[in-house]
Structure formats: C-alpha cells, structure tokens
Motif scaffolding. Structure first.
Motif: not given
Length: 165
Positions: A81-101
């Motif tokens: 969840e933190k990885l998703i937010l860290a990457v998604g809260n970067i200017d230029g990123i609109a979507k993050v795709e991931a599987d959560l365990p």
C-alpha cells in the motif's frame, strides 16, 4: 491486479515538469528513445523509493505512459500500500497497478485511500474515517515515510487510512 487512480498533475516532481505532463515521443532517427526515456523514468521512481526506504530487491516497476505497474513477491500488504502511494503521488503518474497480498485480518477489507481536498487536515481525515480527530497521528504514521510533517499535505495527494483497530 487492481488499478488505483491518482491526480496526475499533483505530487512530487521526480521527472522534471515538462516530462511529467507528456509521455515521451521517440525521435524519428532514434527508435529506442522512448524505451530509454522509460528506463530513465523508472530509475527515477526507484530512486524515490530508495529515498523513502521502500525499495527492495524484489520490487519491479514497469512504466507505460502515466501508468506504473508494481510487482513484488516479498512485500507485505502495508508495504505494498505504501509503494502504491509513494509511486502514485508523483507528478506525472495517473494510475498504479498492483496486487495486494492477502493477509488473514485484512482479507475482507480493501485498502482505504483518501484523496486530499483543499482545506483537509489530518485531524479532519481521522475524524471522518476513524471517528476521532485525535487519531490523526495514526493517519500520519500510516503514511510515513511519504509524510515528514502532519501539517504538510496538499490537494490531490492520496493518503492511506489505517484500520480502525
């Protein structure tokens, strides 16, 4: 895999302002320019994860335009969840795709994220989701290391809401 939406034009700039807003277009004489630009942007994302102490050897990022796919075999649910937010809260990123365990206690609960609106505070967010404004430290801790100060949130930023327990 699930996809989470983010505000593309909000967040930390790690690519450079002009590059964040538009996908790279290959130069006619260099067909590999787009692939090289993508590799450079993934390296910038990985550097940001390292700066937040979220990068592990098994974290793999794939960039396609403004979508980032995150894969990791060893990360637990909170870390993903933190990885998703860290990457998604970067200017230029609109979507993050991931599987959560799946985890036994969290299996029935999808992750709860909140997009910060103008005028939001961590206290107001805590009251809305956790029932008490005094629980704002729990929201702050759930978003560390992305947050360094509870007073420094911005509109468009997506925050992780911890379990109510």
């Amino acid at each position: 895999m699930a996809i989470w939406d983010f505000v593309k034009d909000a967040g930390k700039s790690v690519f450079g302002k002009a590059e964040a807003a538009t996908p790279a277009k290959p130069a006619p004489e260099k067909p590999d320019a787009a692939a090289e630009d993508s590799r450079r942007k993934v390296a910038a994302l990985k550097a940001e994860l390292r700066a937040l102490n979220l990068d592990a050897d098994d974290v793999h990022l794939t960039l396609k335009g403004d979508l980032v796919k995150i894969e990791s075999r060893g990360a637990d649910r909170e870390t993903m969840e933190k990885l998703i937010l860290a990457v998604g809260n970067i200017d230029g990123i609109a979507k993050v795709e991931a599987d959560l365990p799946e985890e036994p206690a969290a299996a029935a609960r999808p992750p709860v994220f909140h997009t910060v609106q103008k005028g939001d505070t961590l206290s107001a967010i805590a009251k809305k989701y956790l029932g008490s404004a005094n629980r704002y430290p729990a929201v702050f801790e759930a978003n560390r290391p992305m947050l360094s100060d509870p007073d420094k949130i911005y509109p468009g930023q997506v925050l992780r809401i911890p379990d109510q327990t």
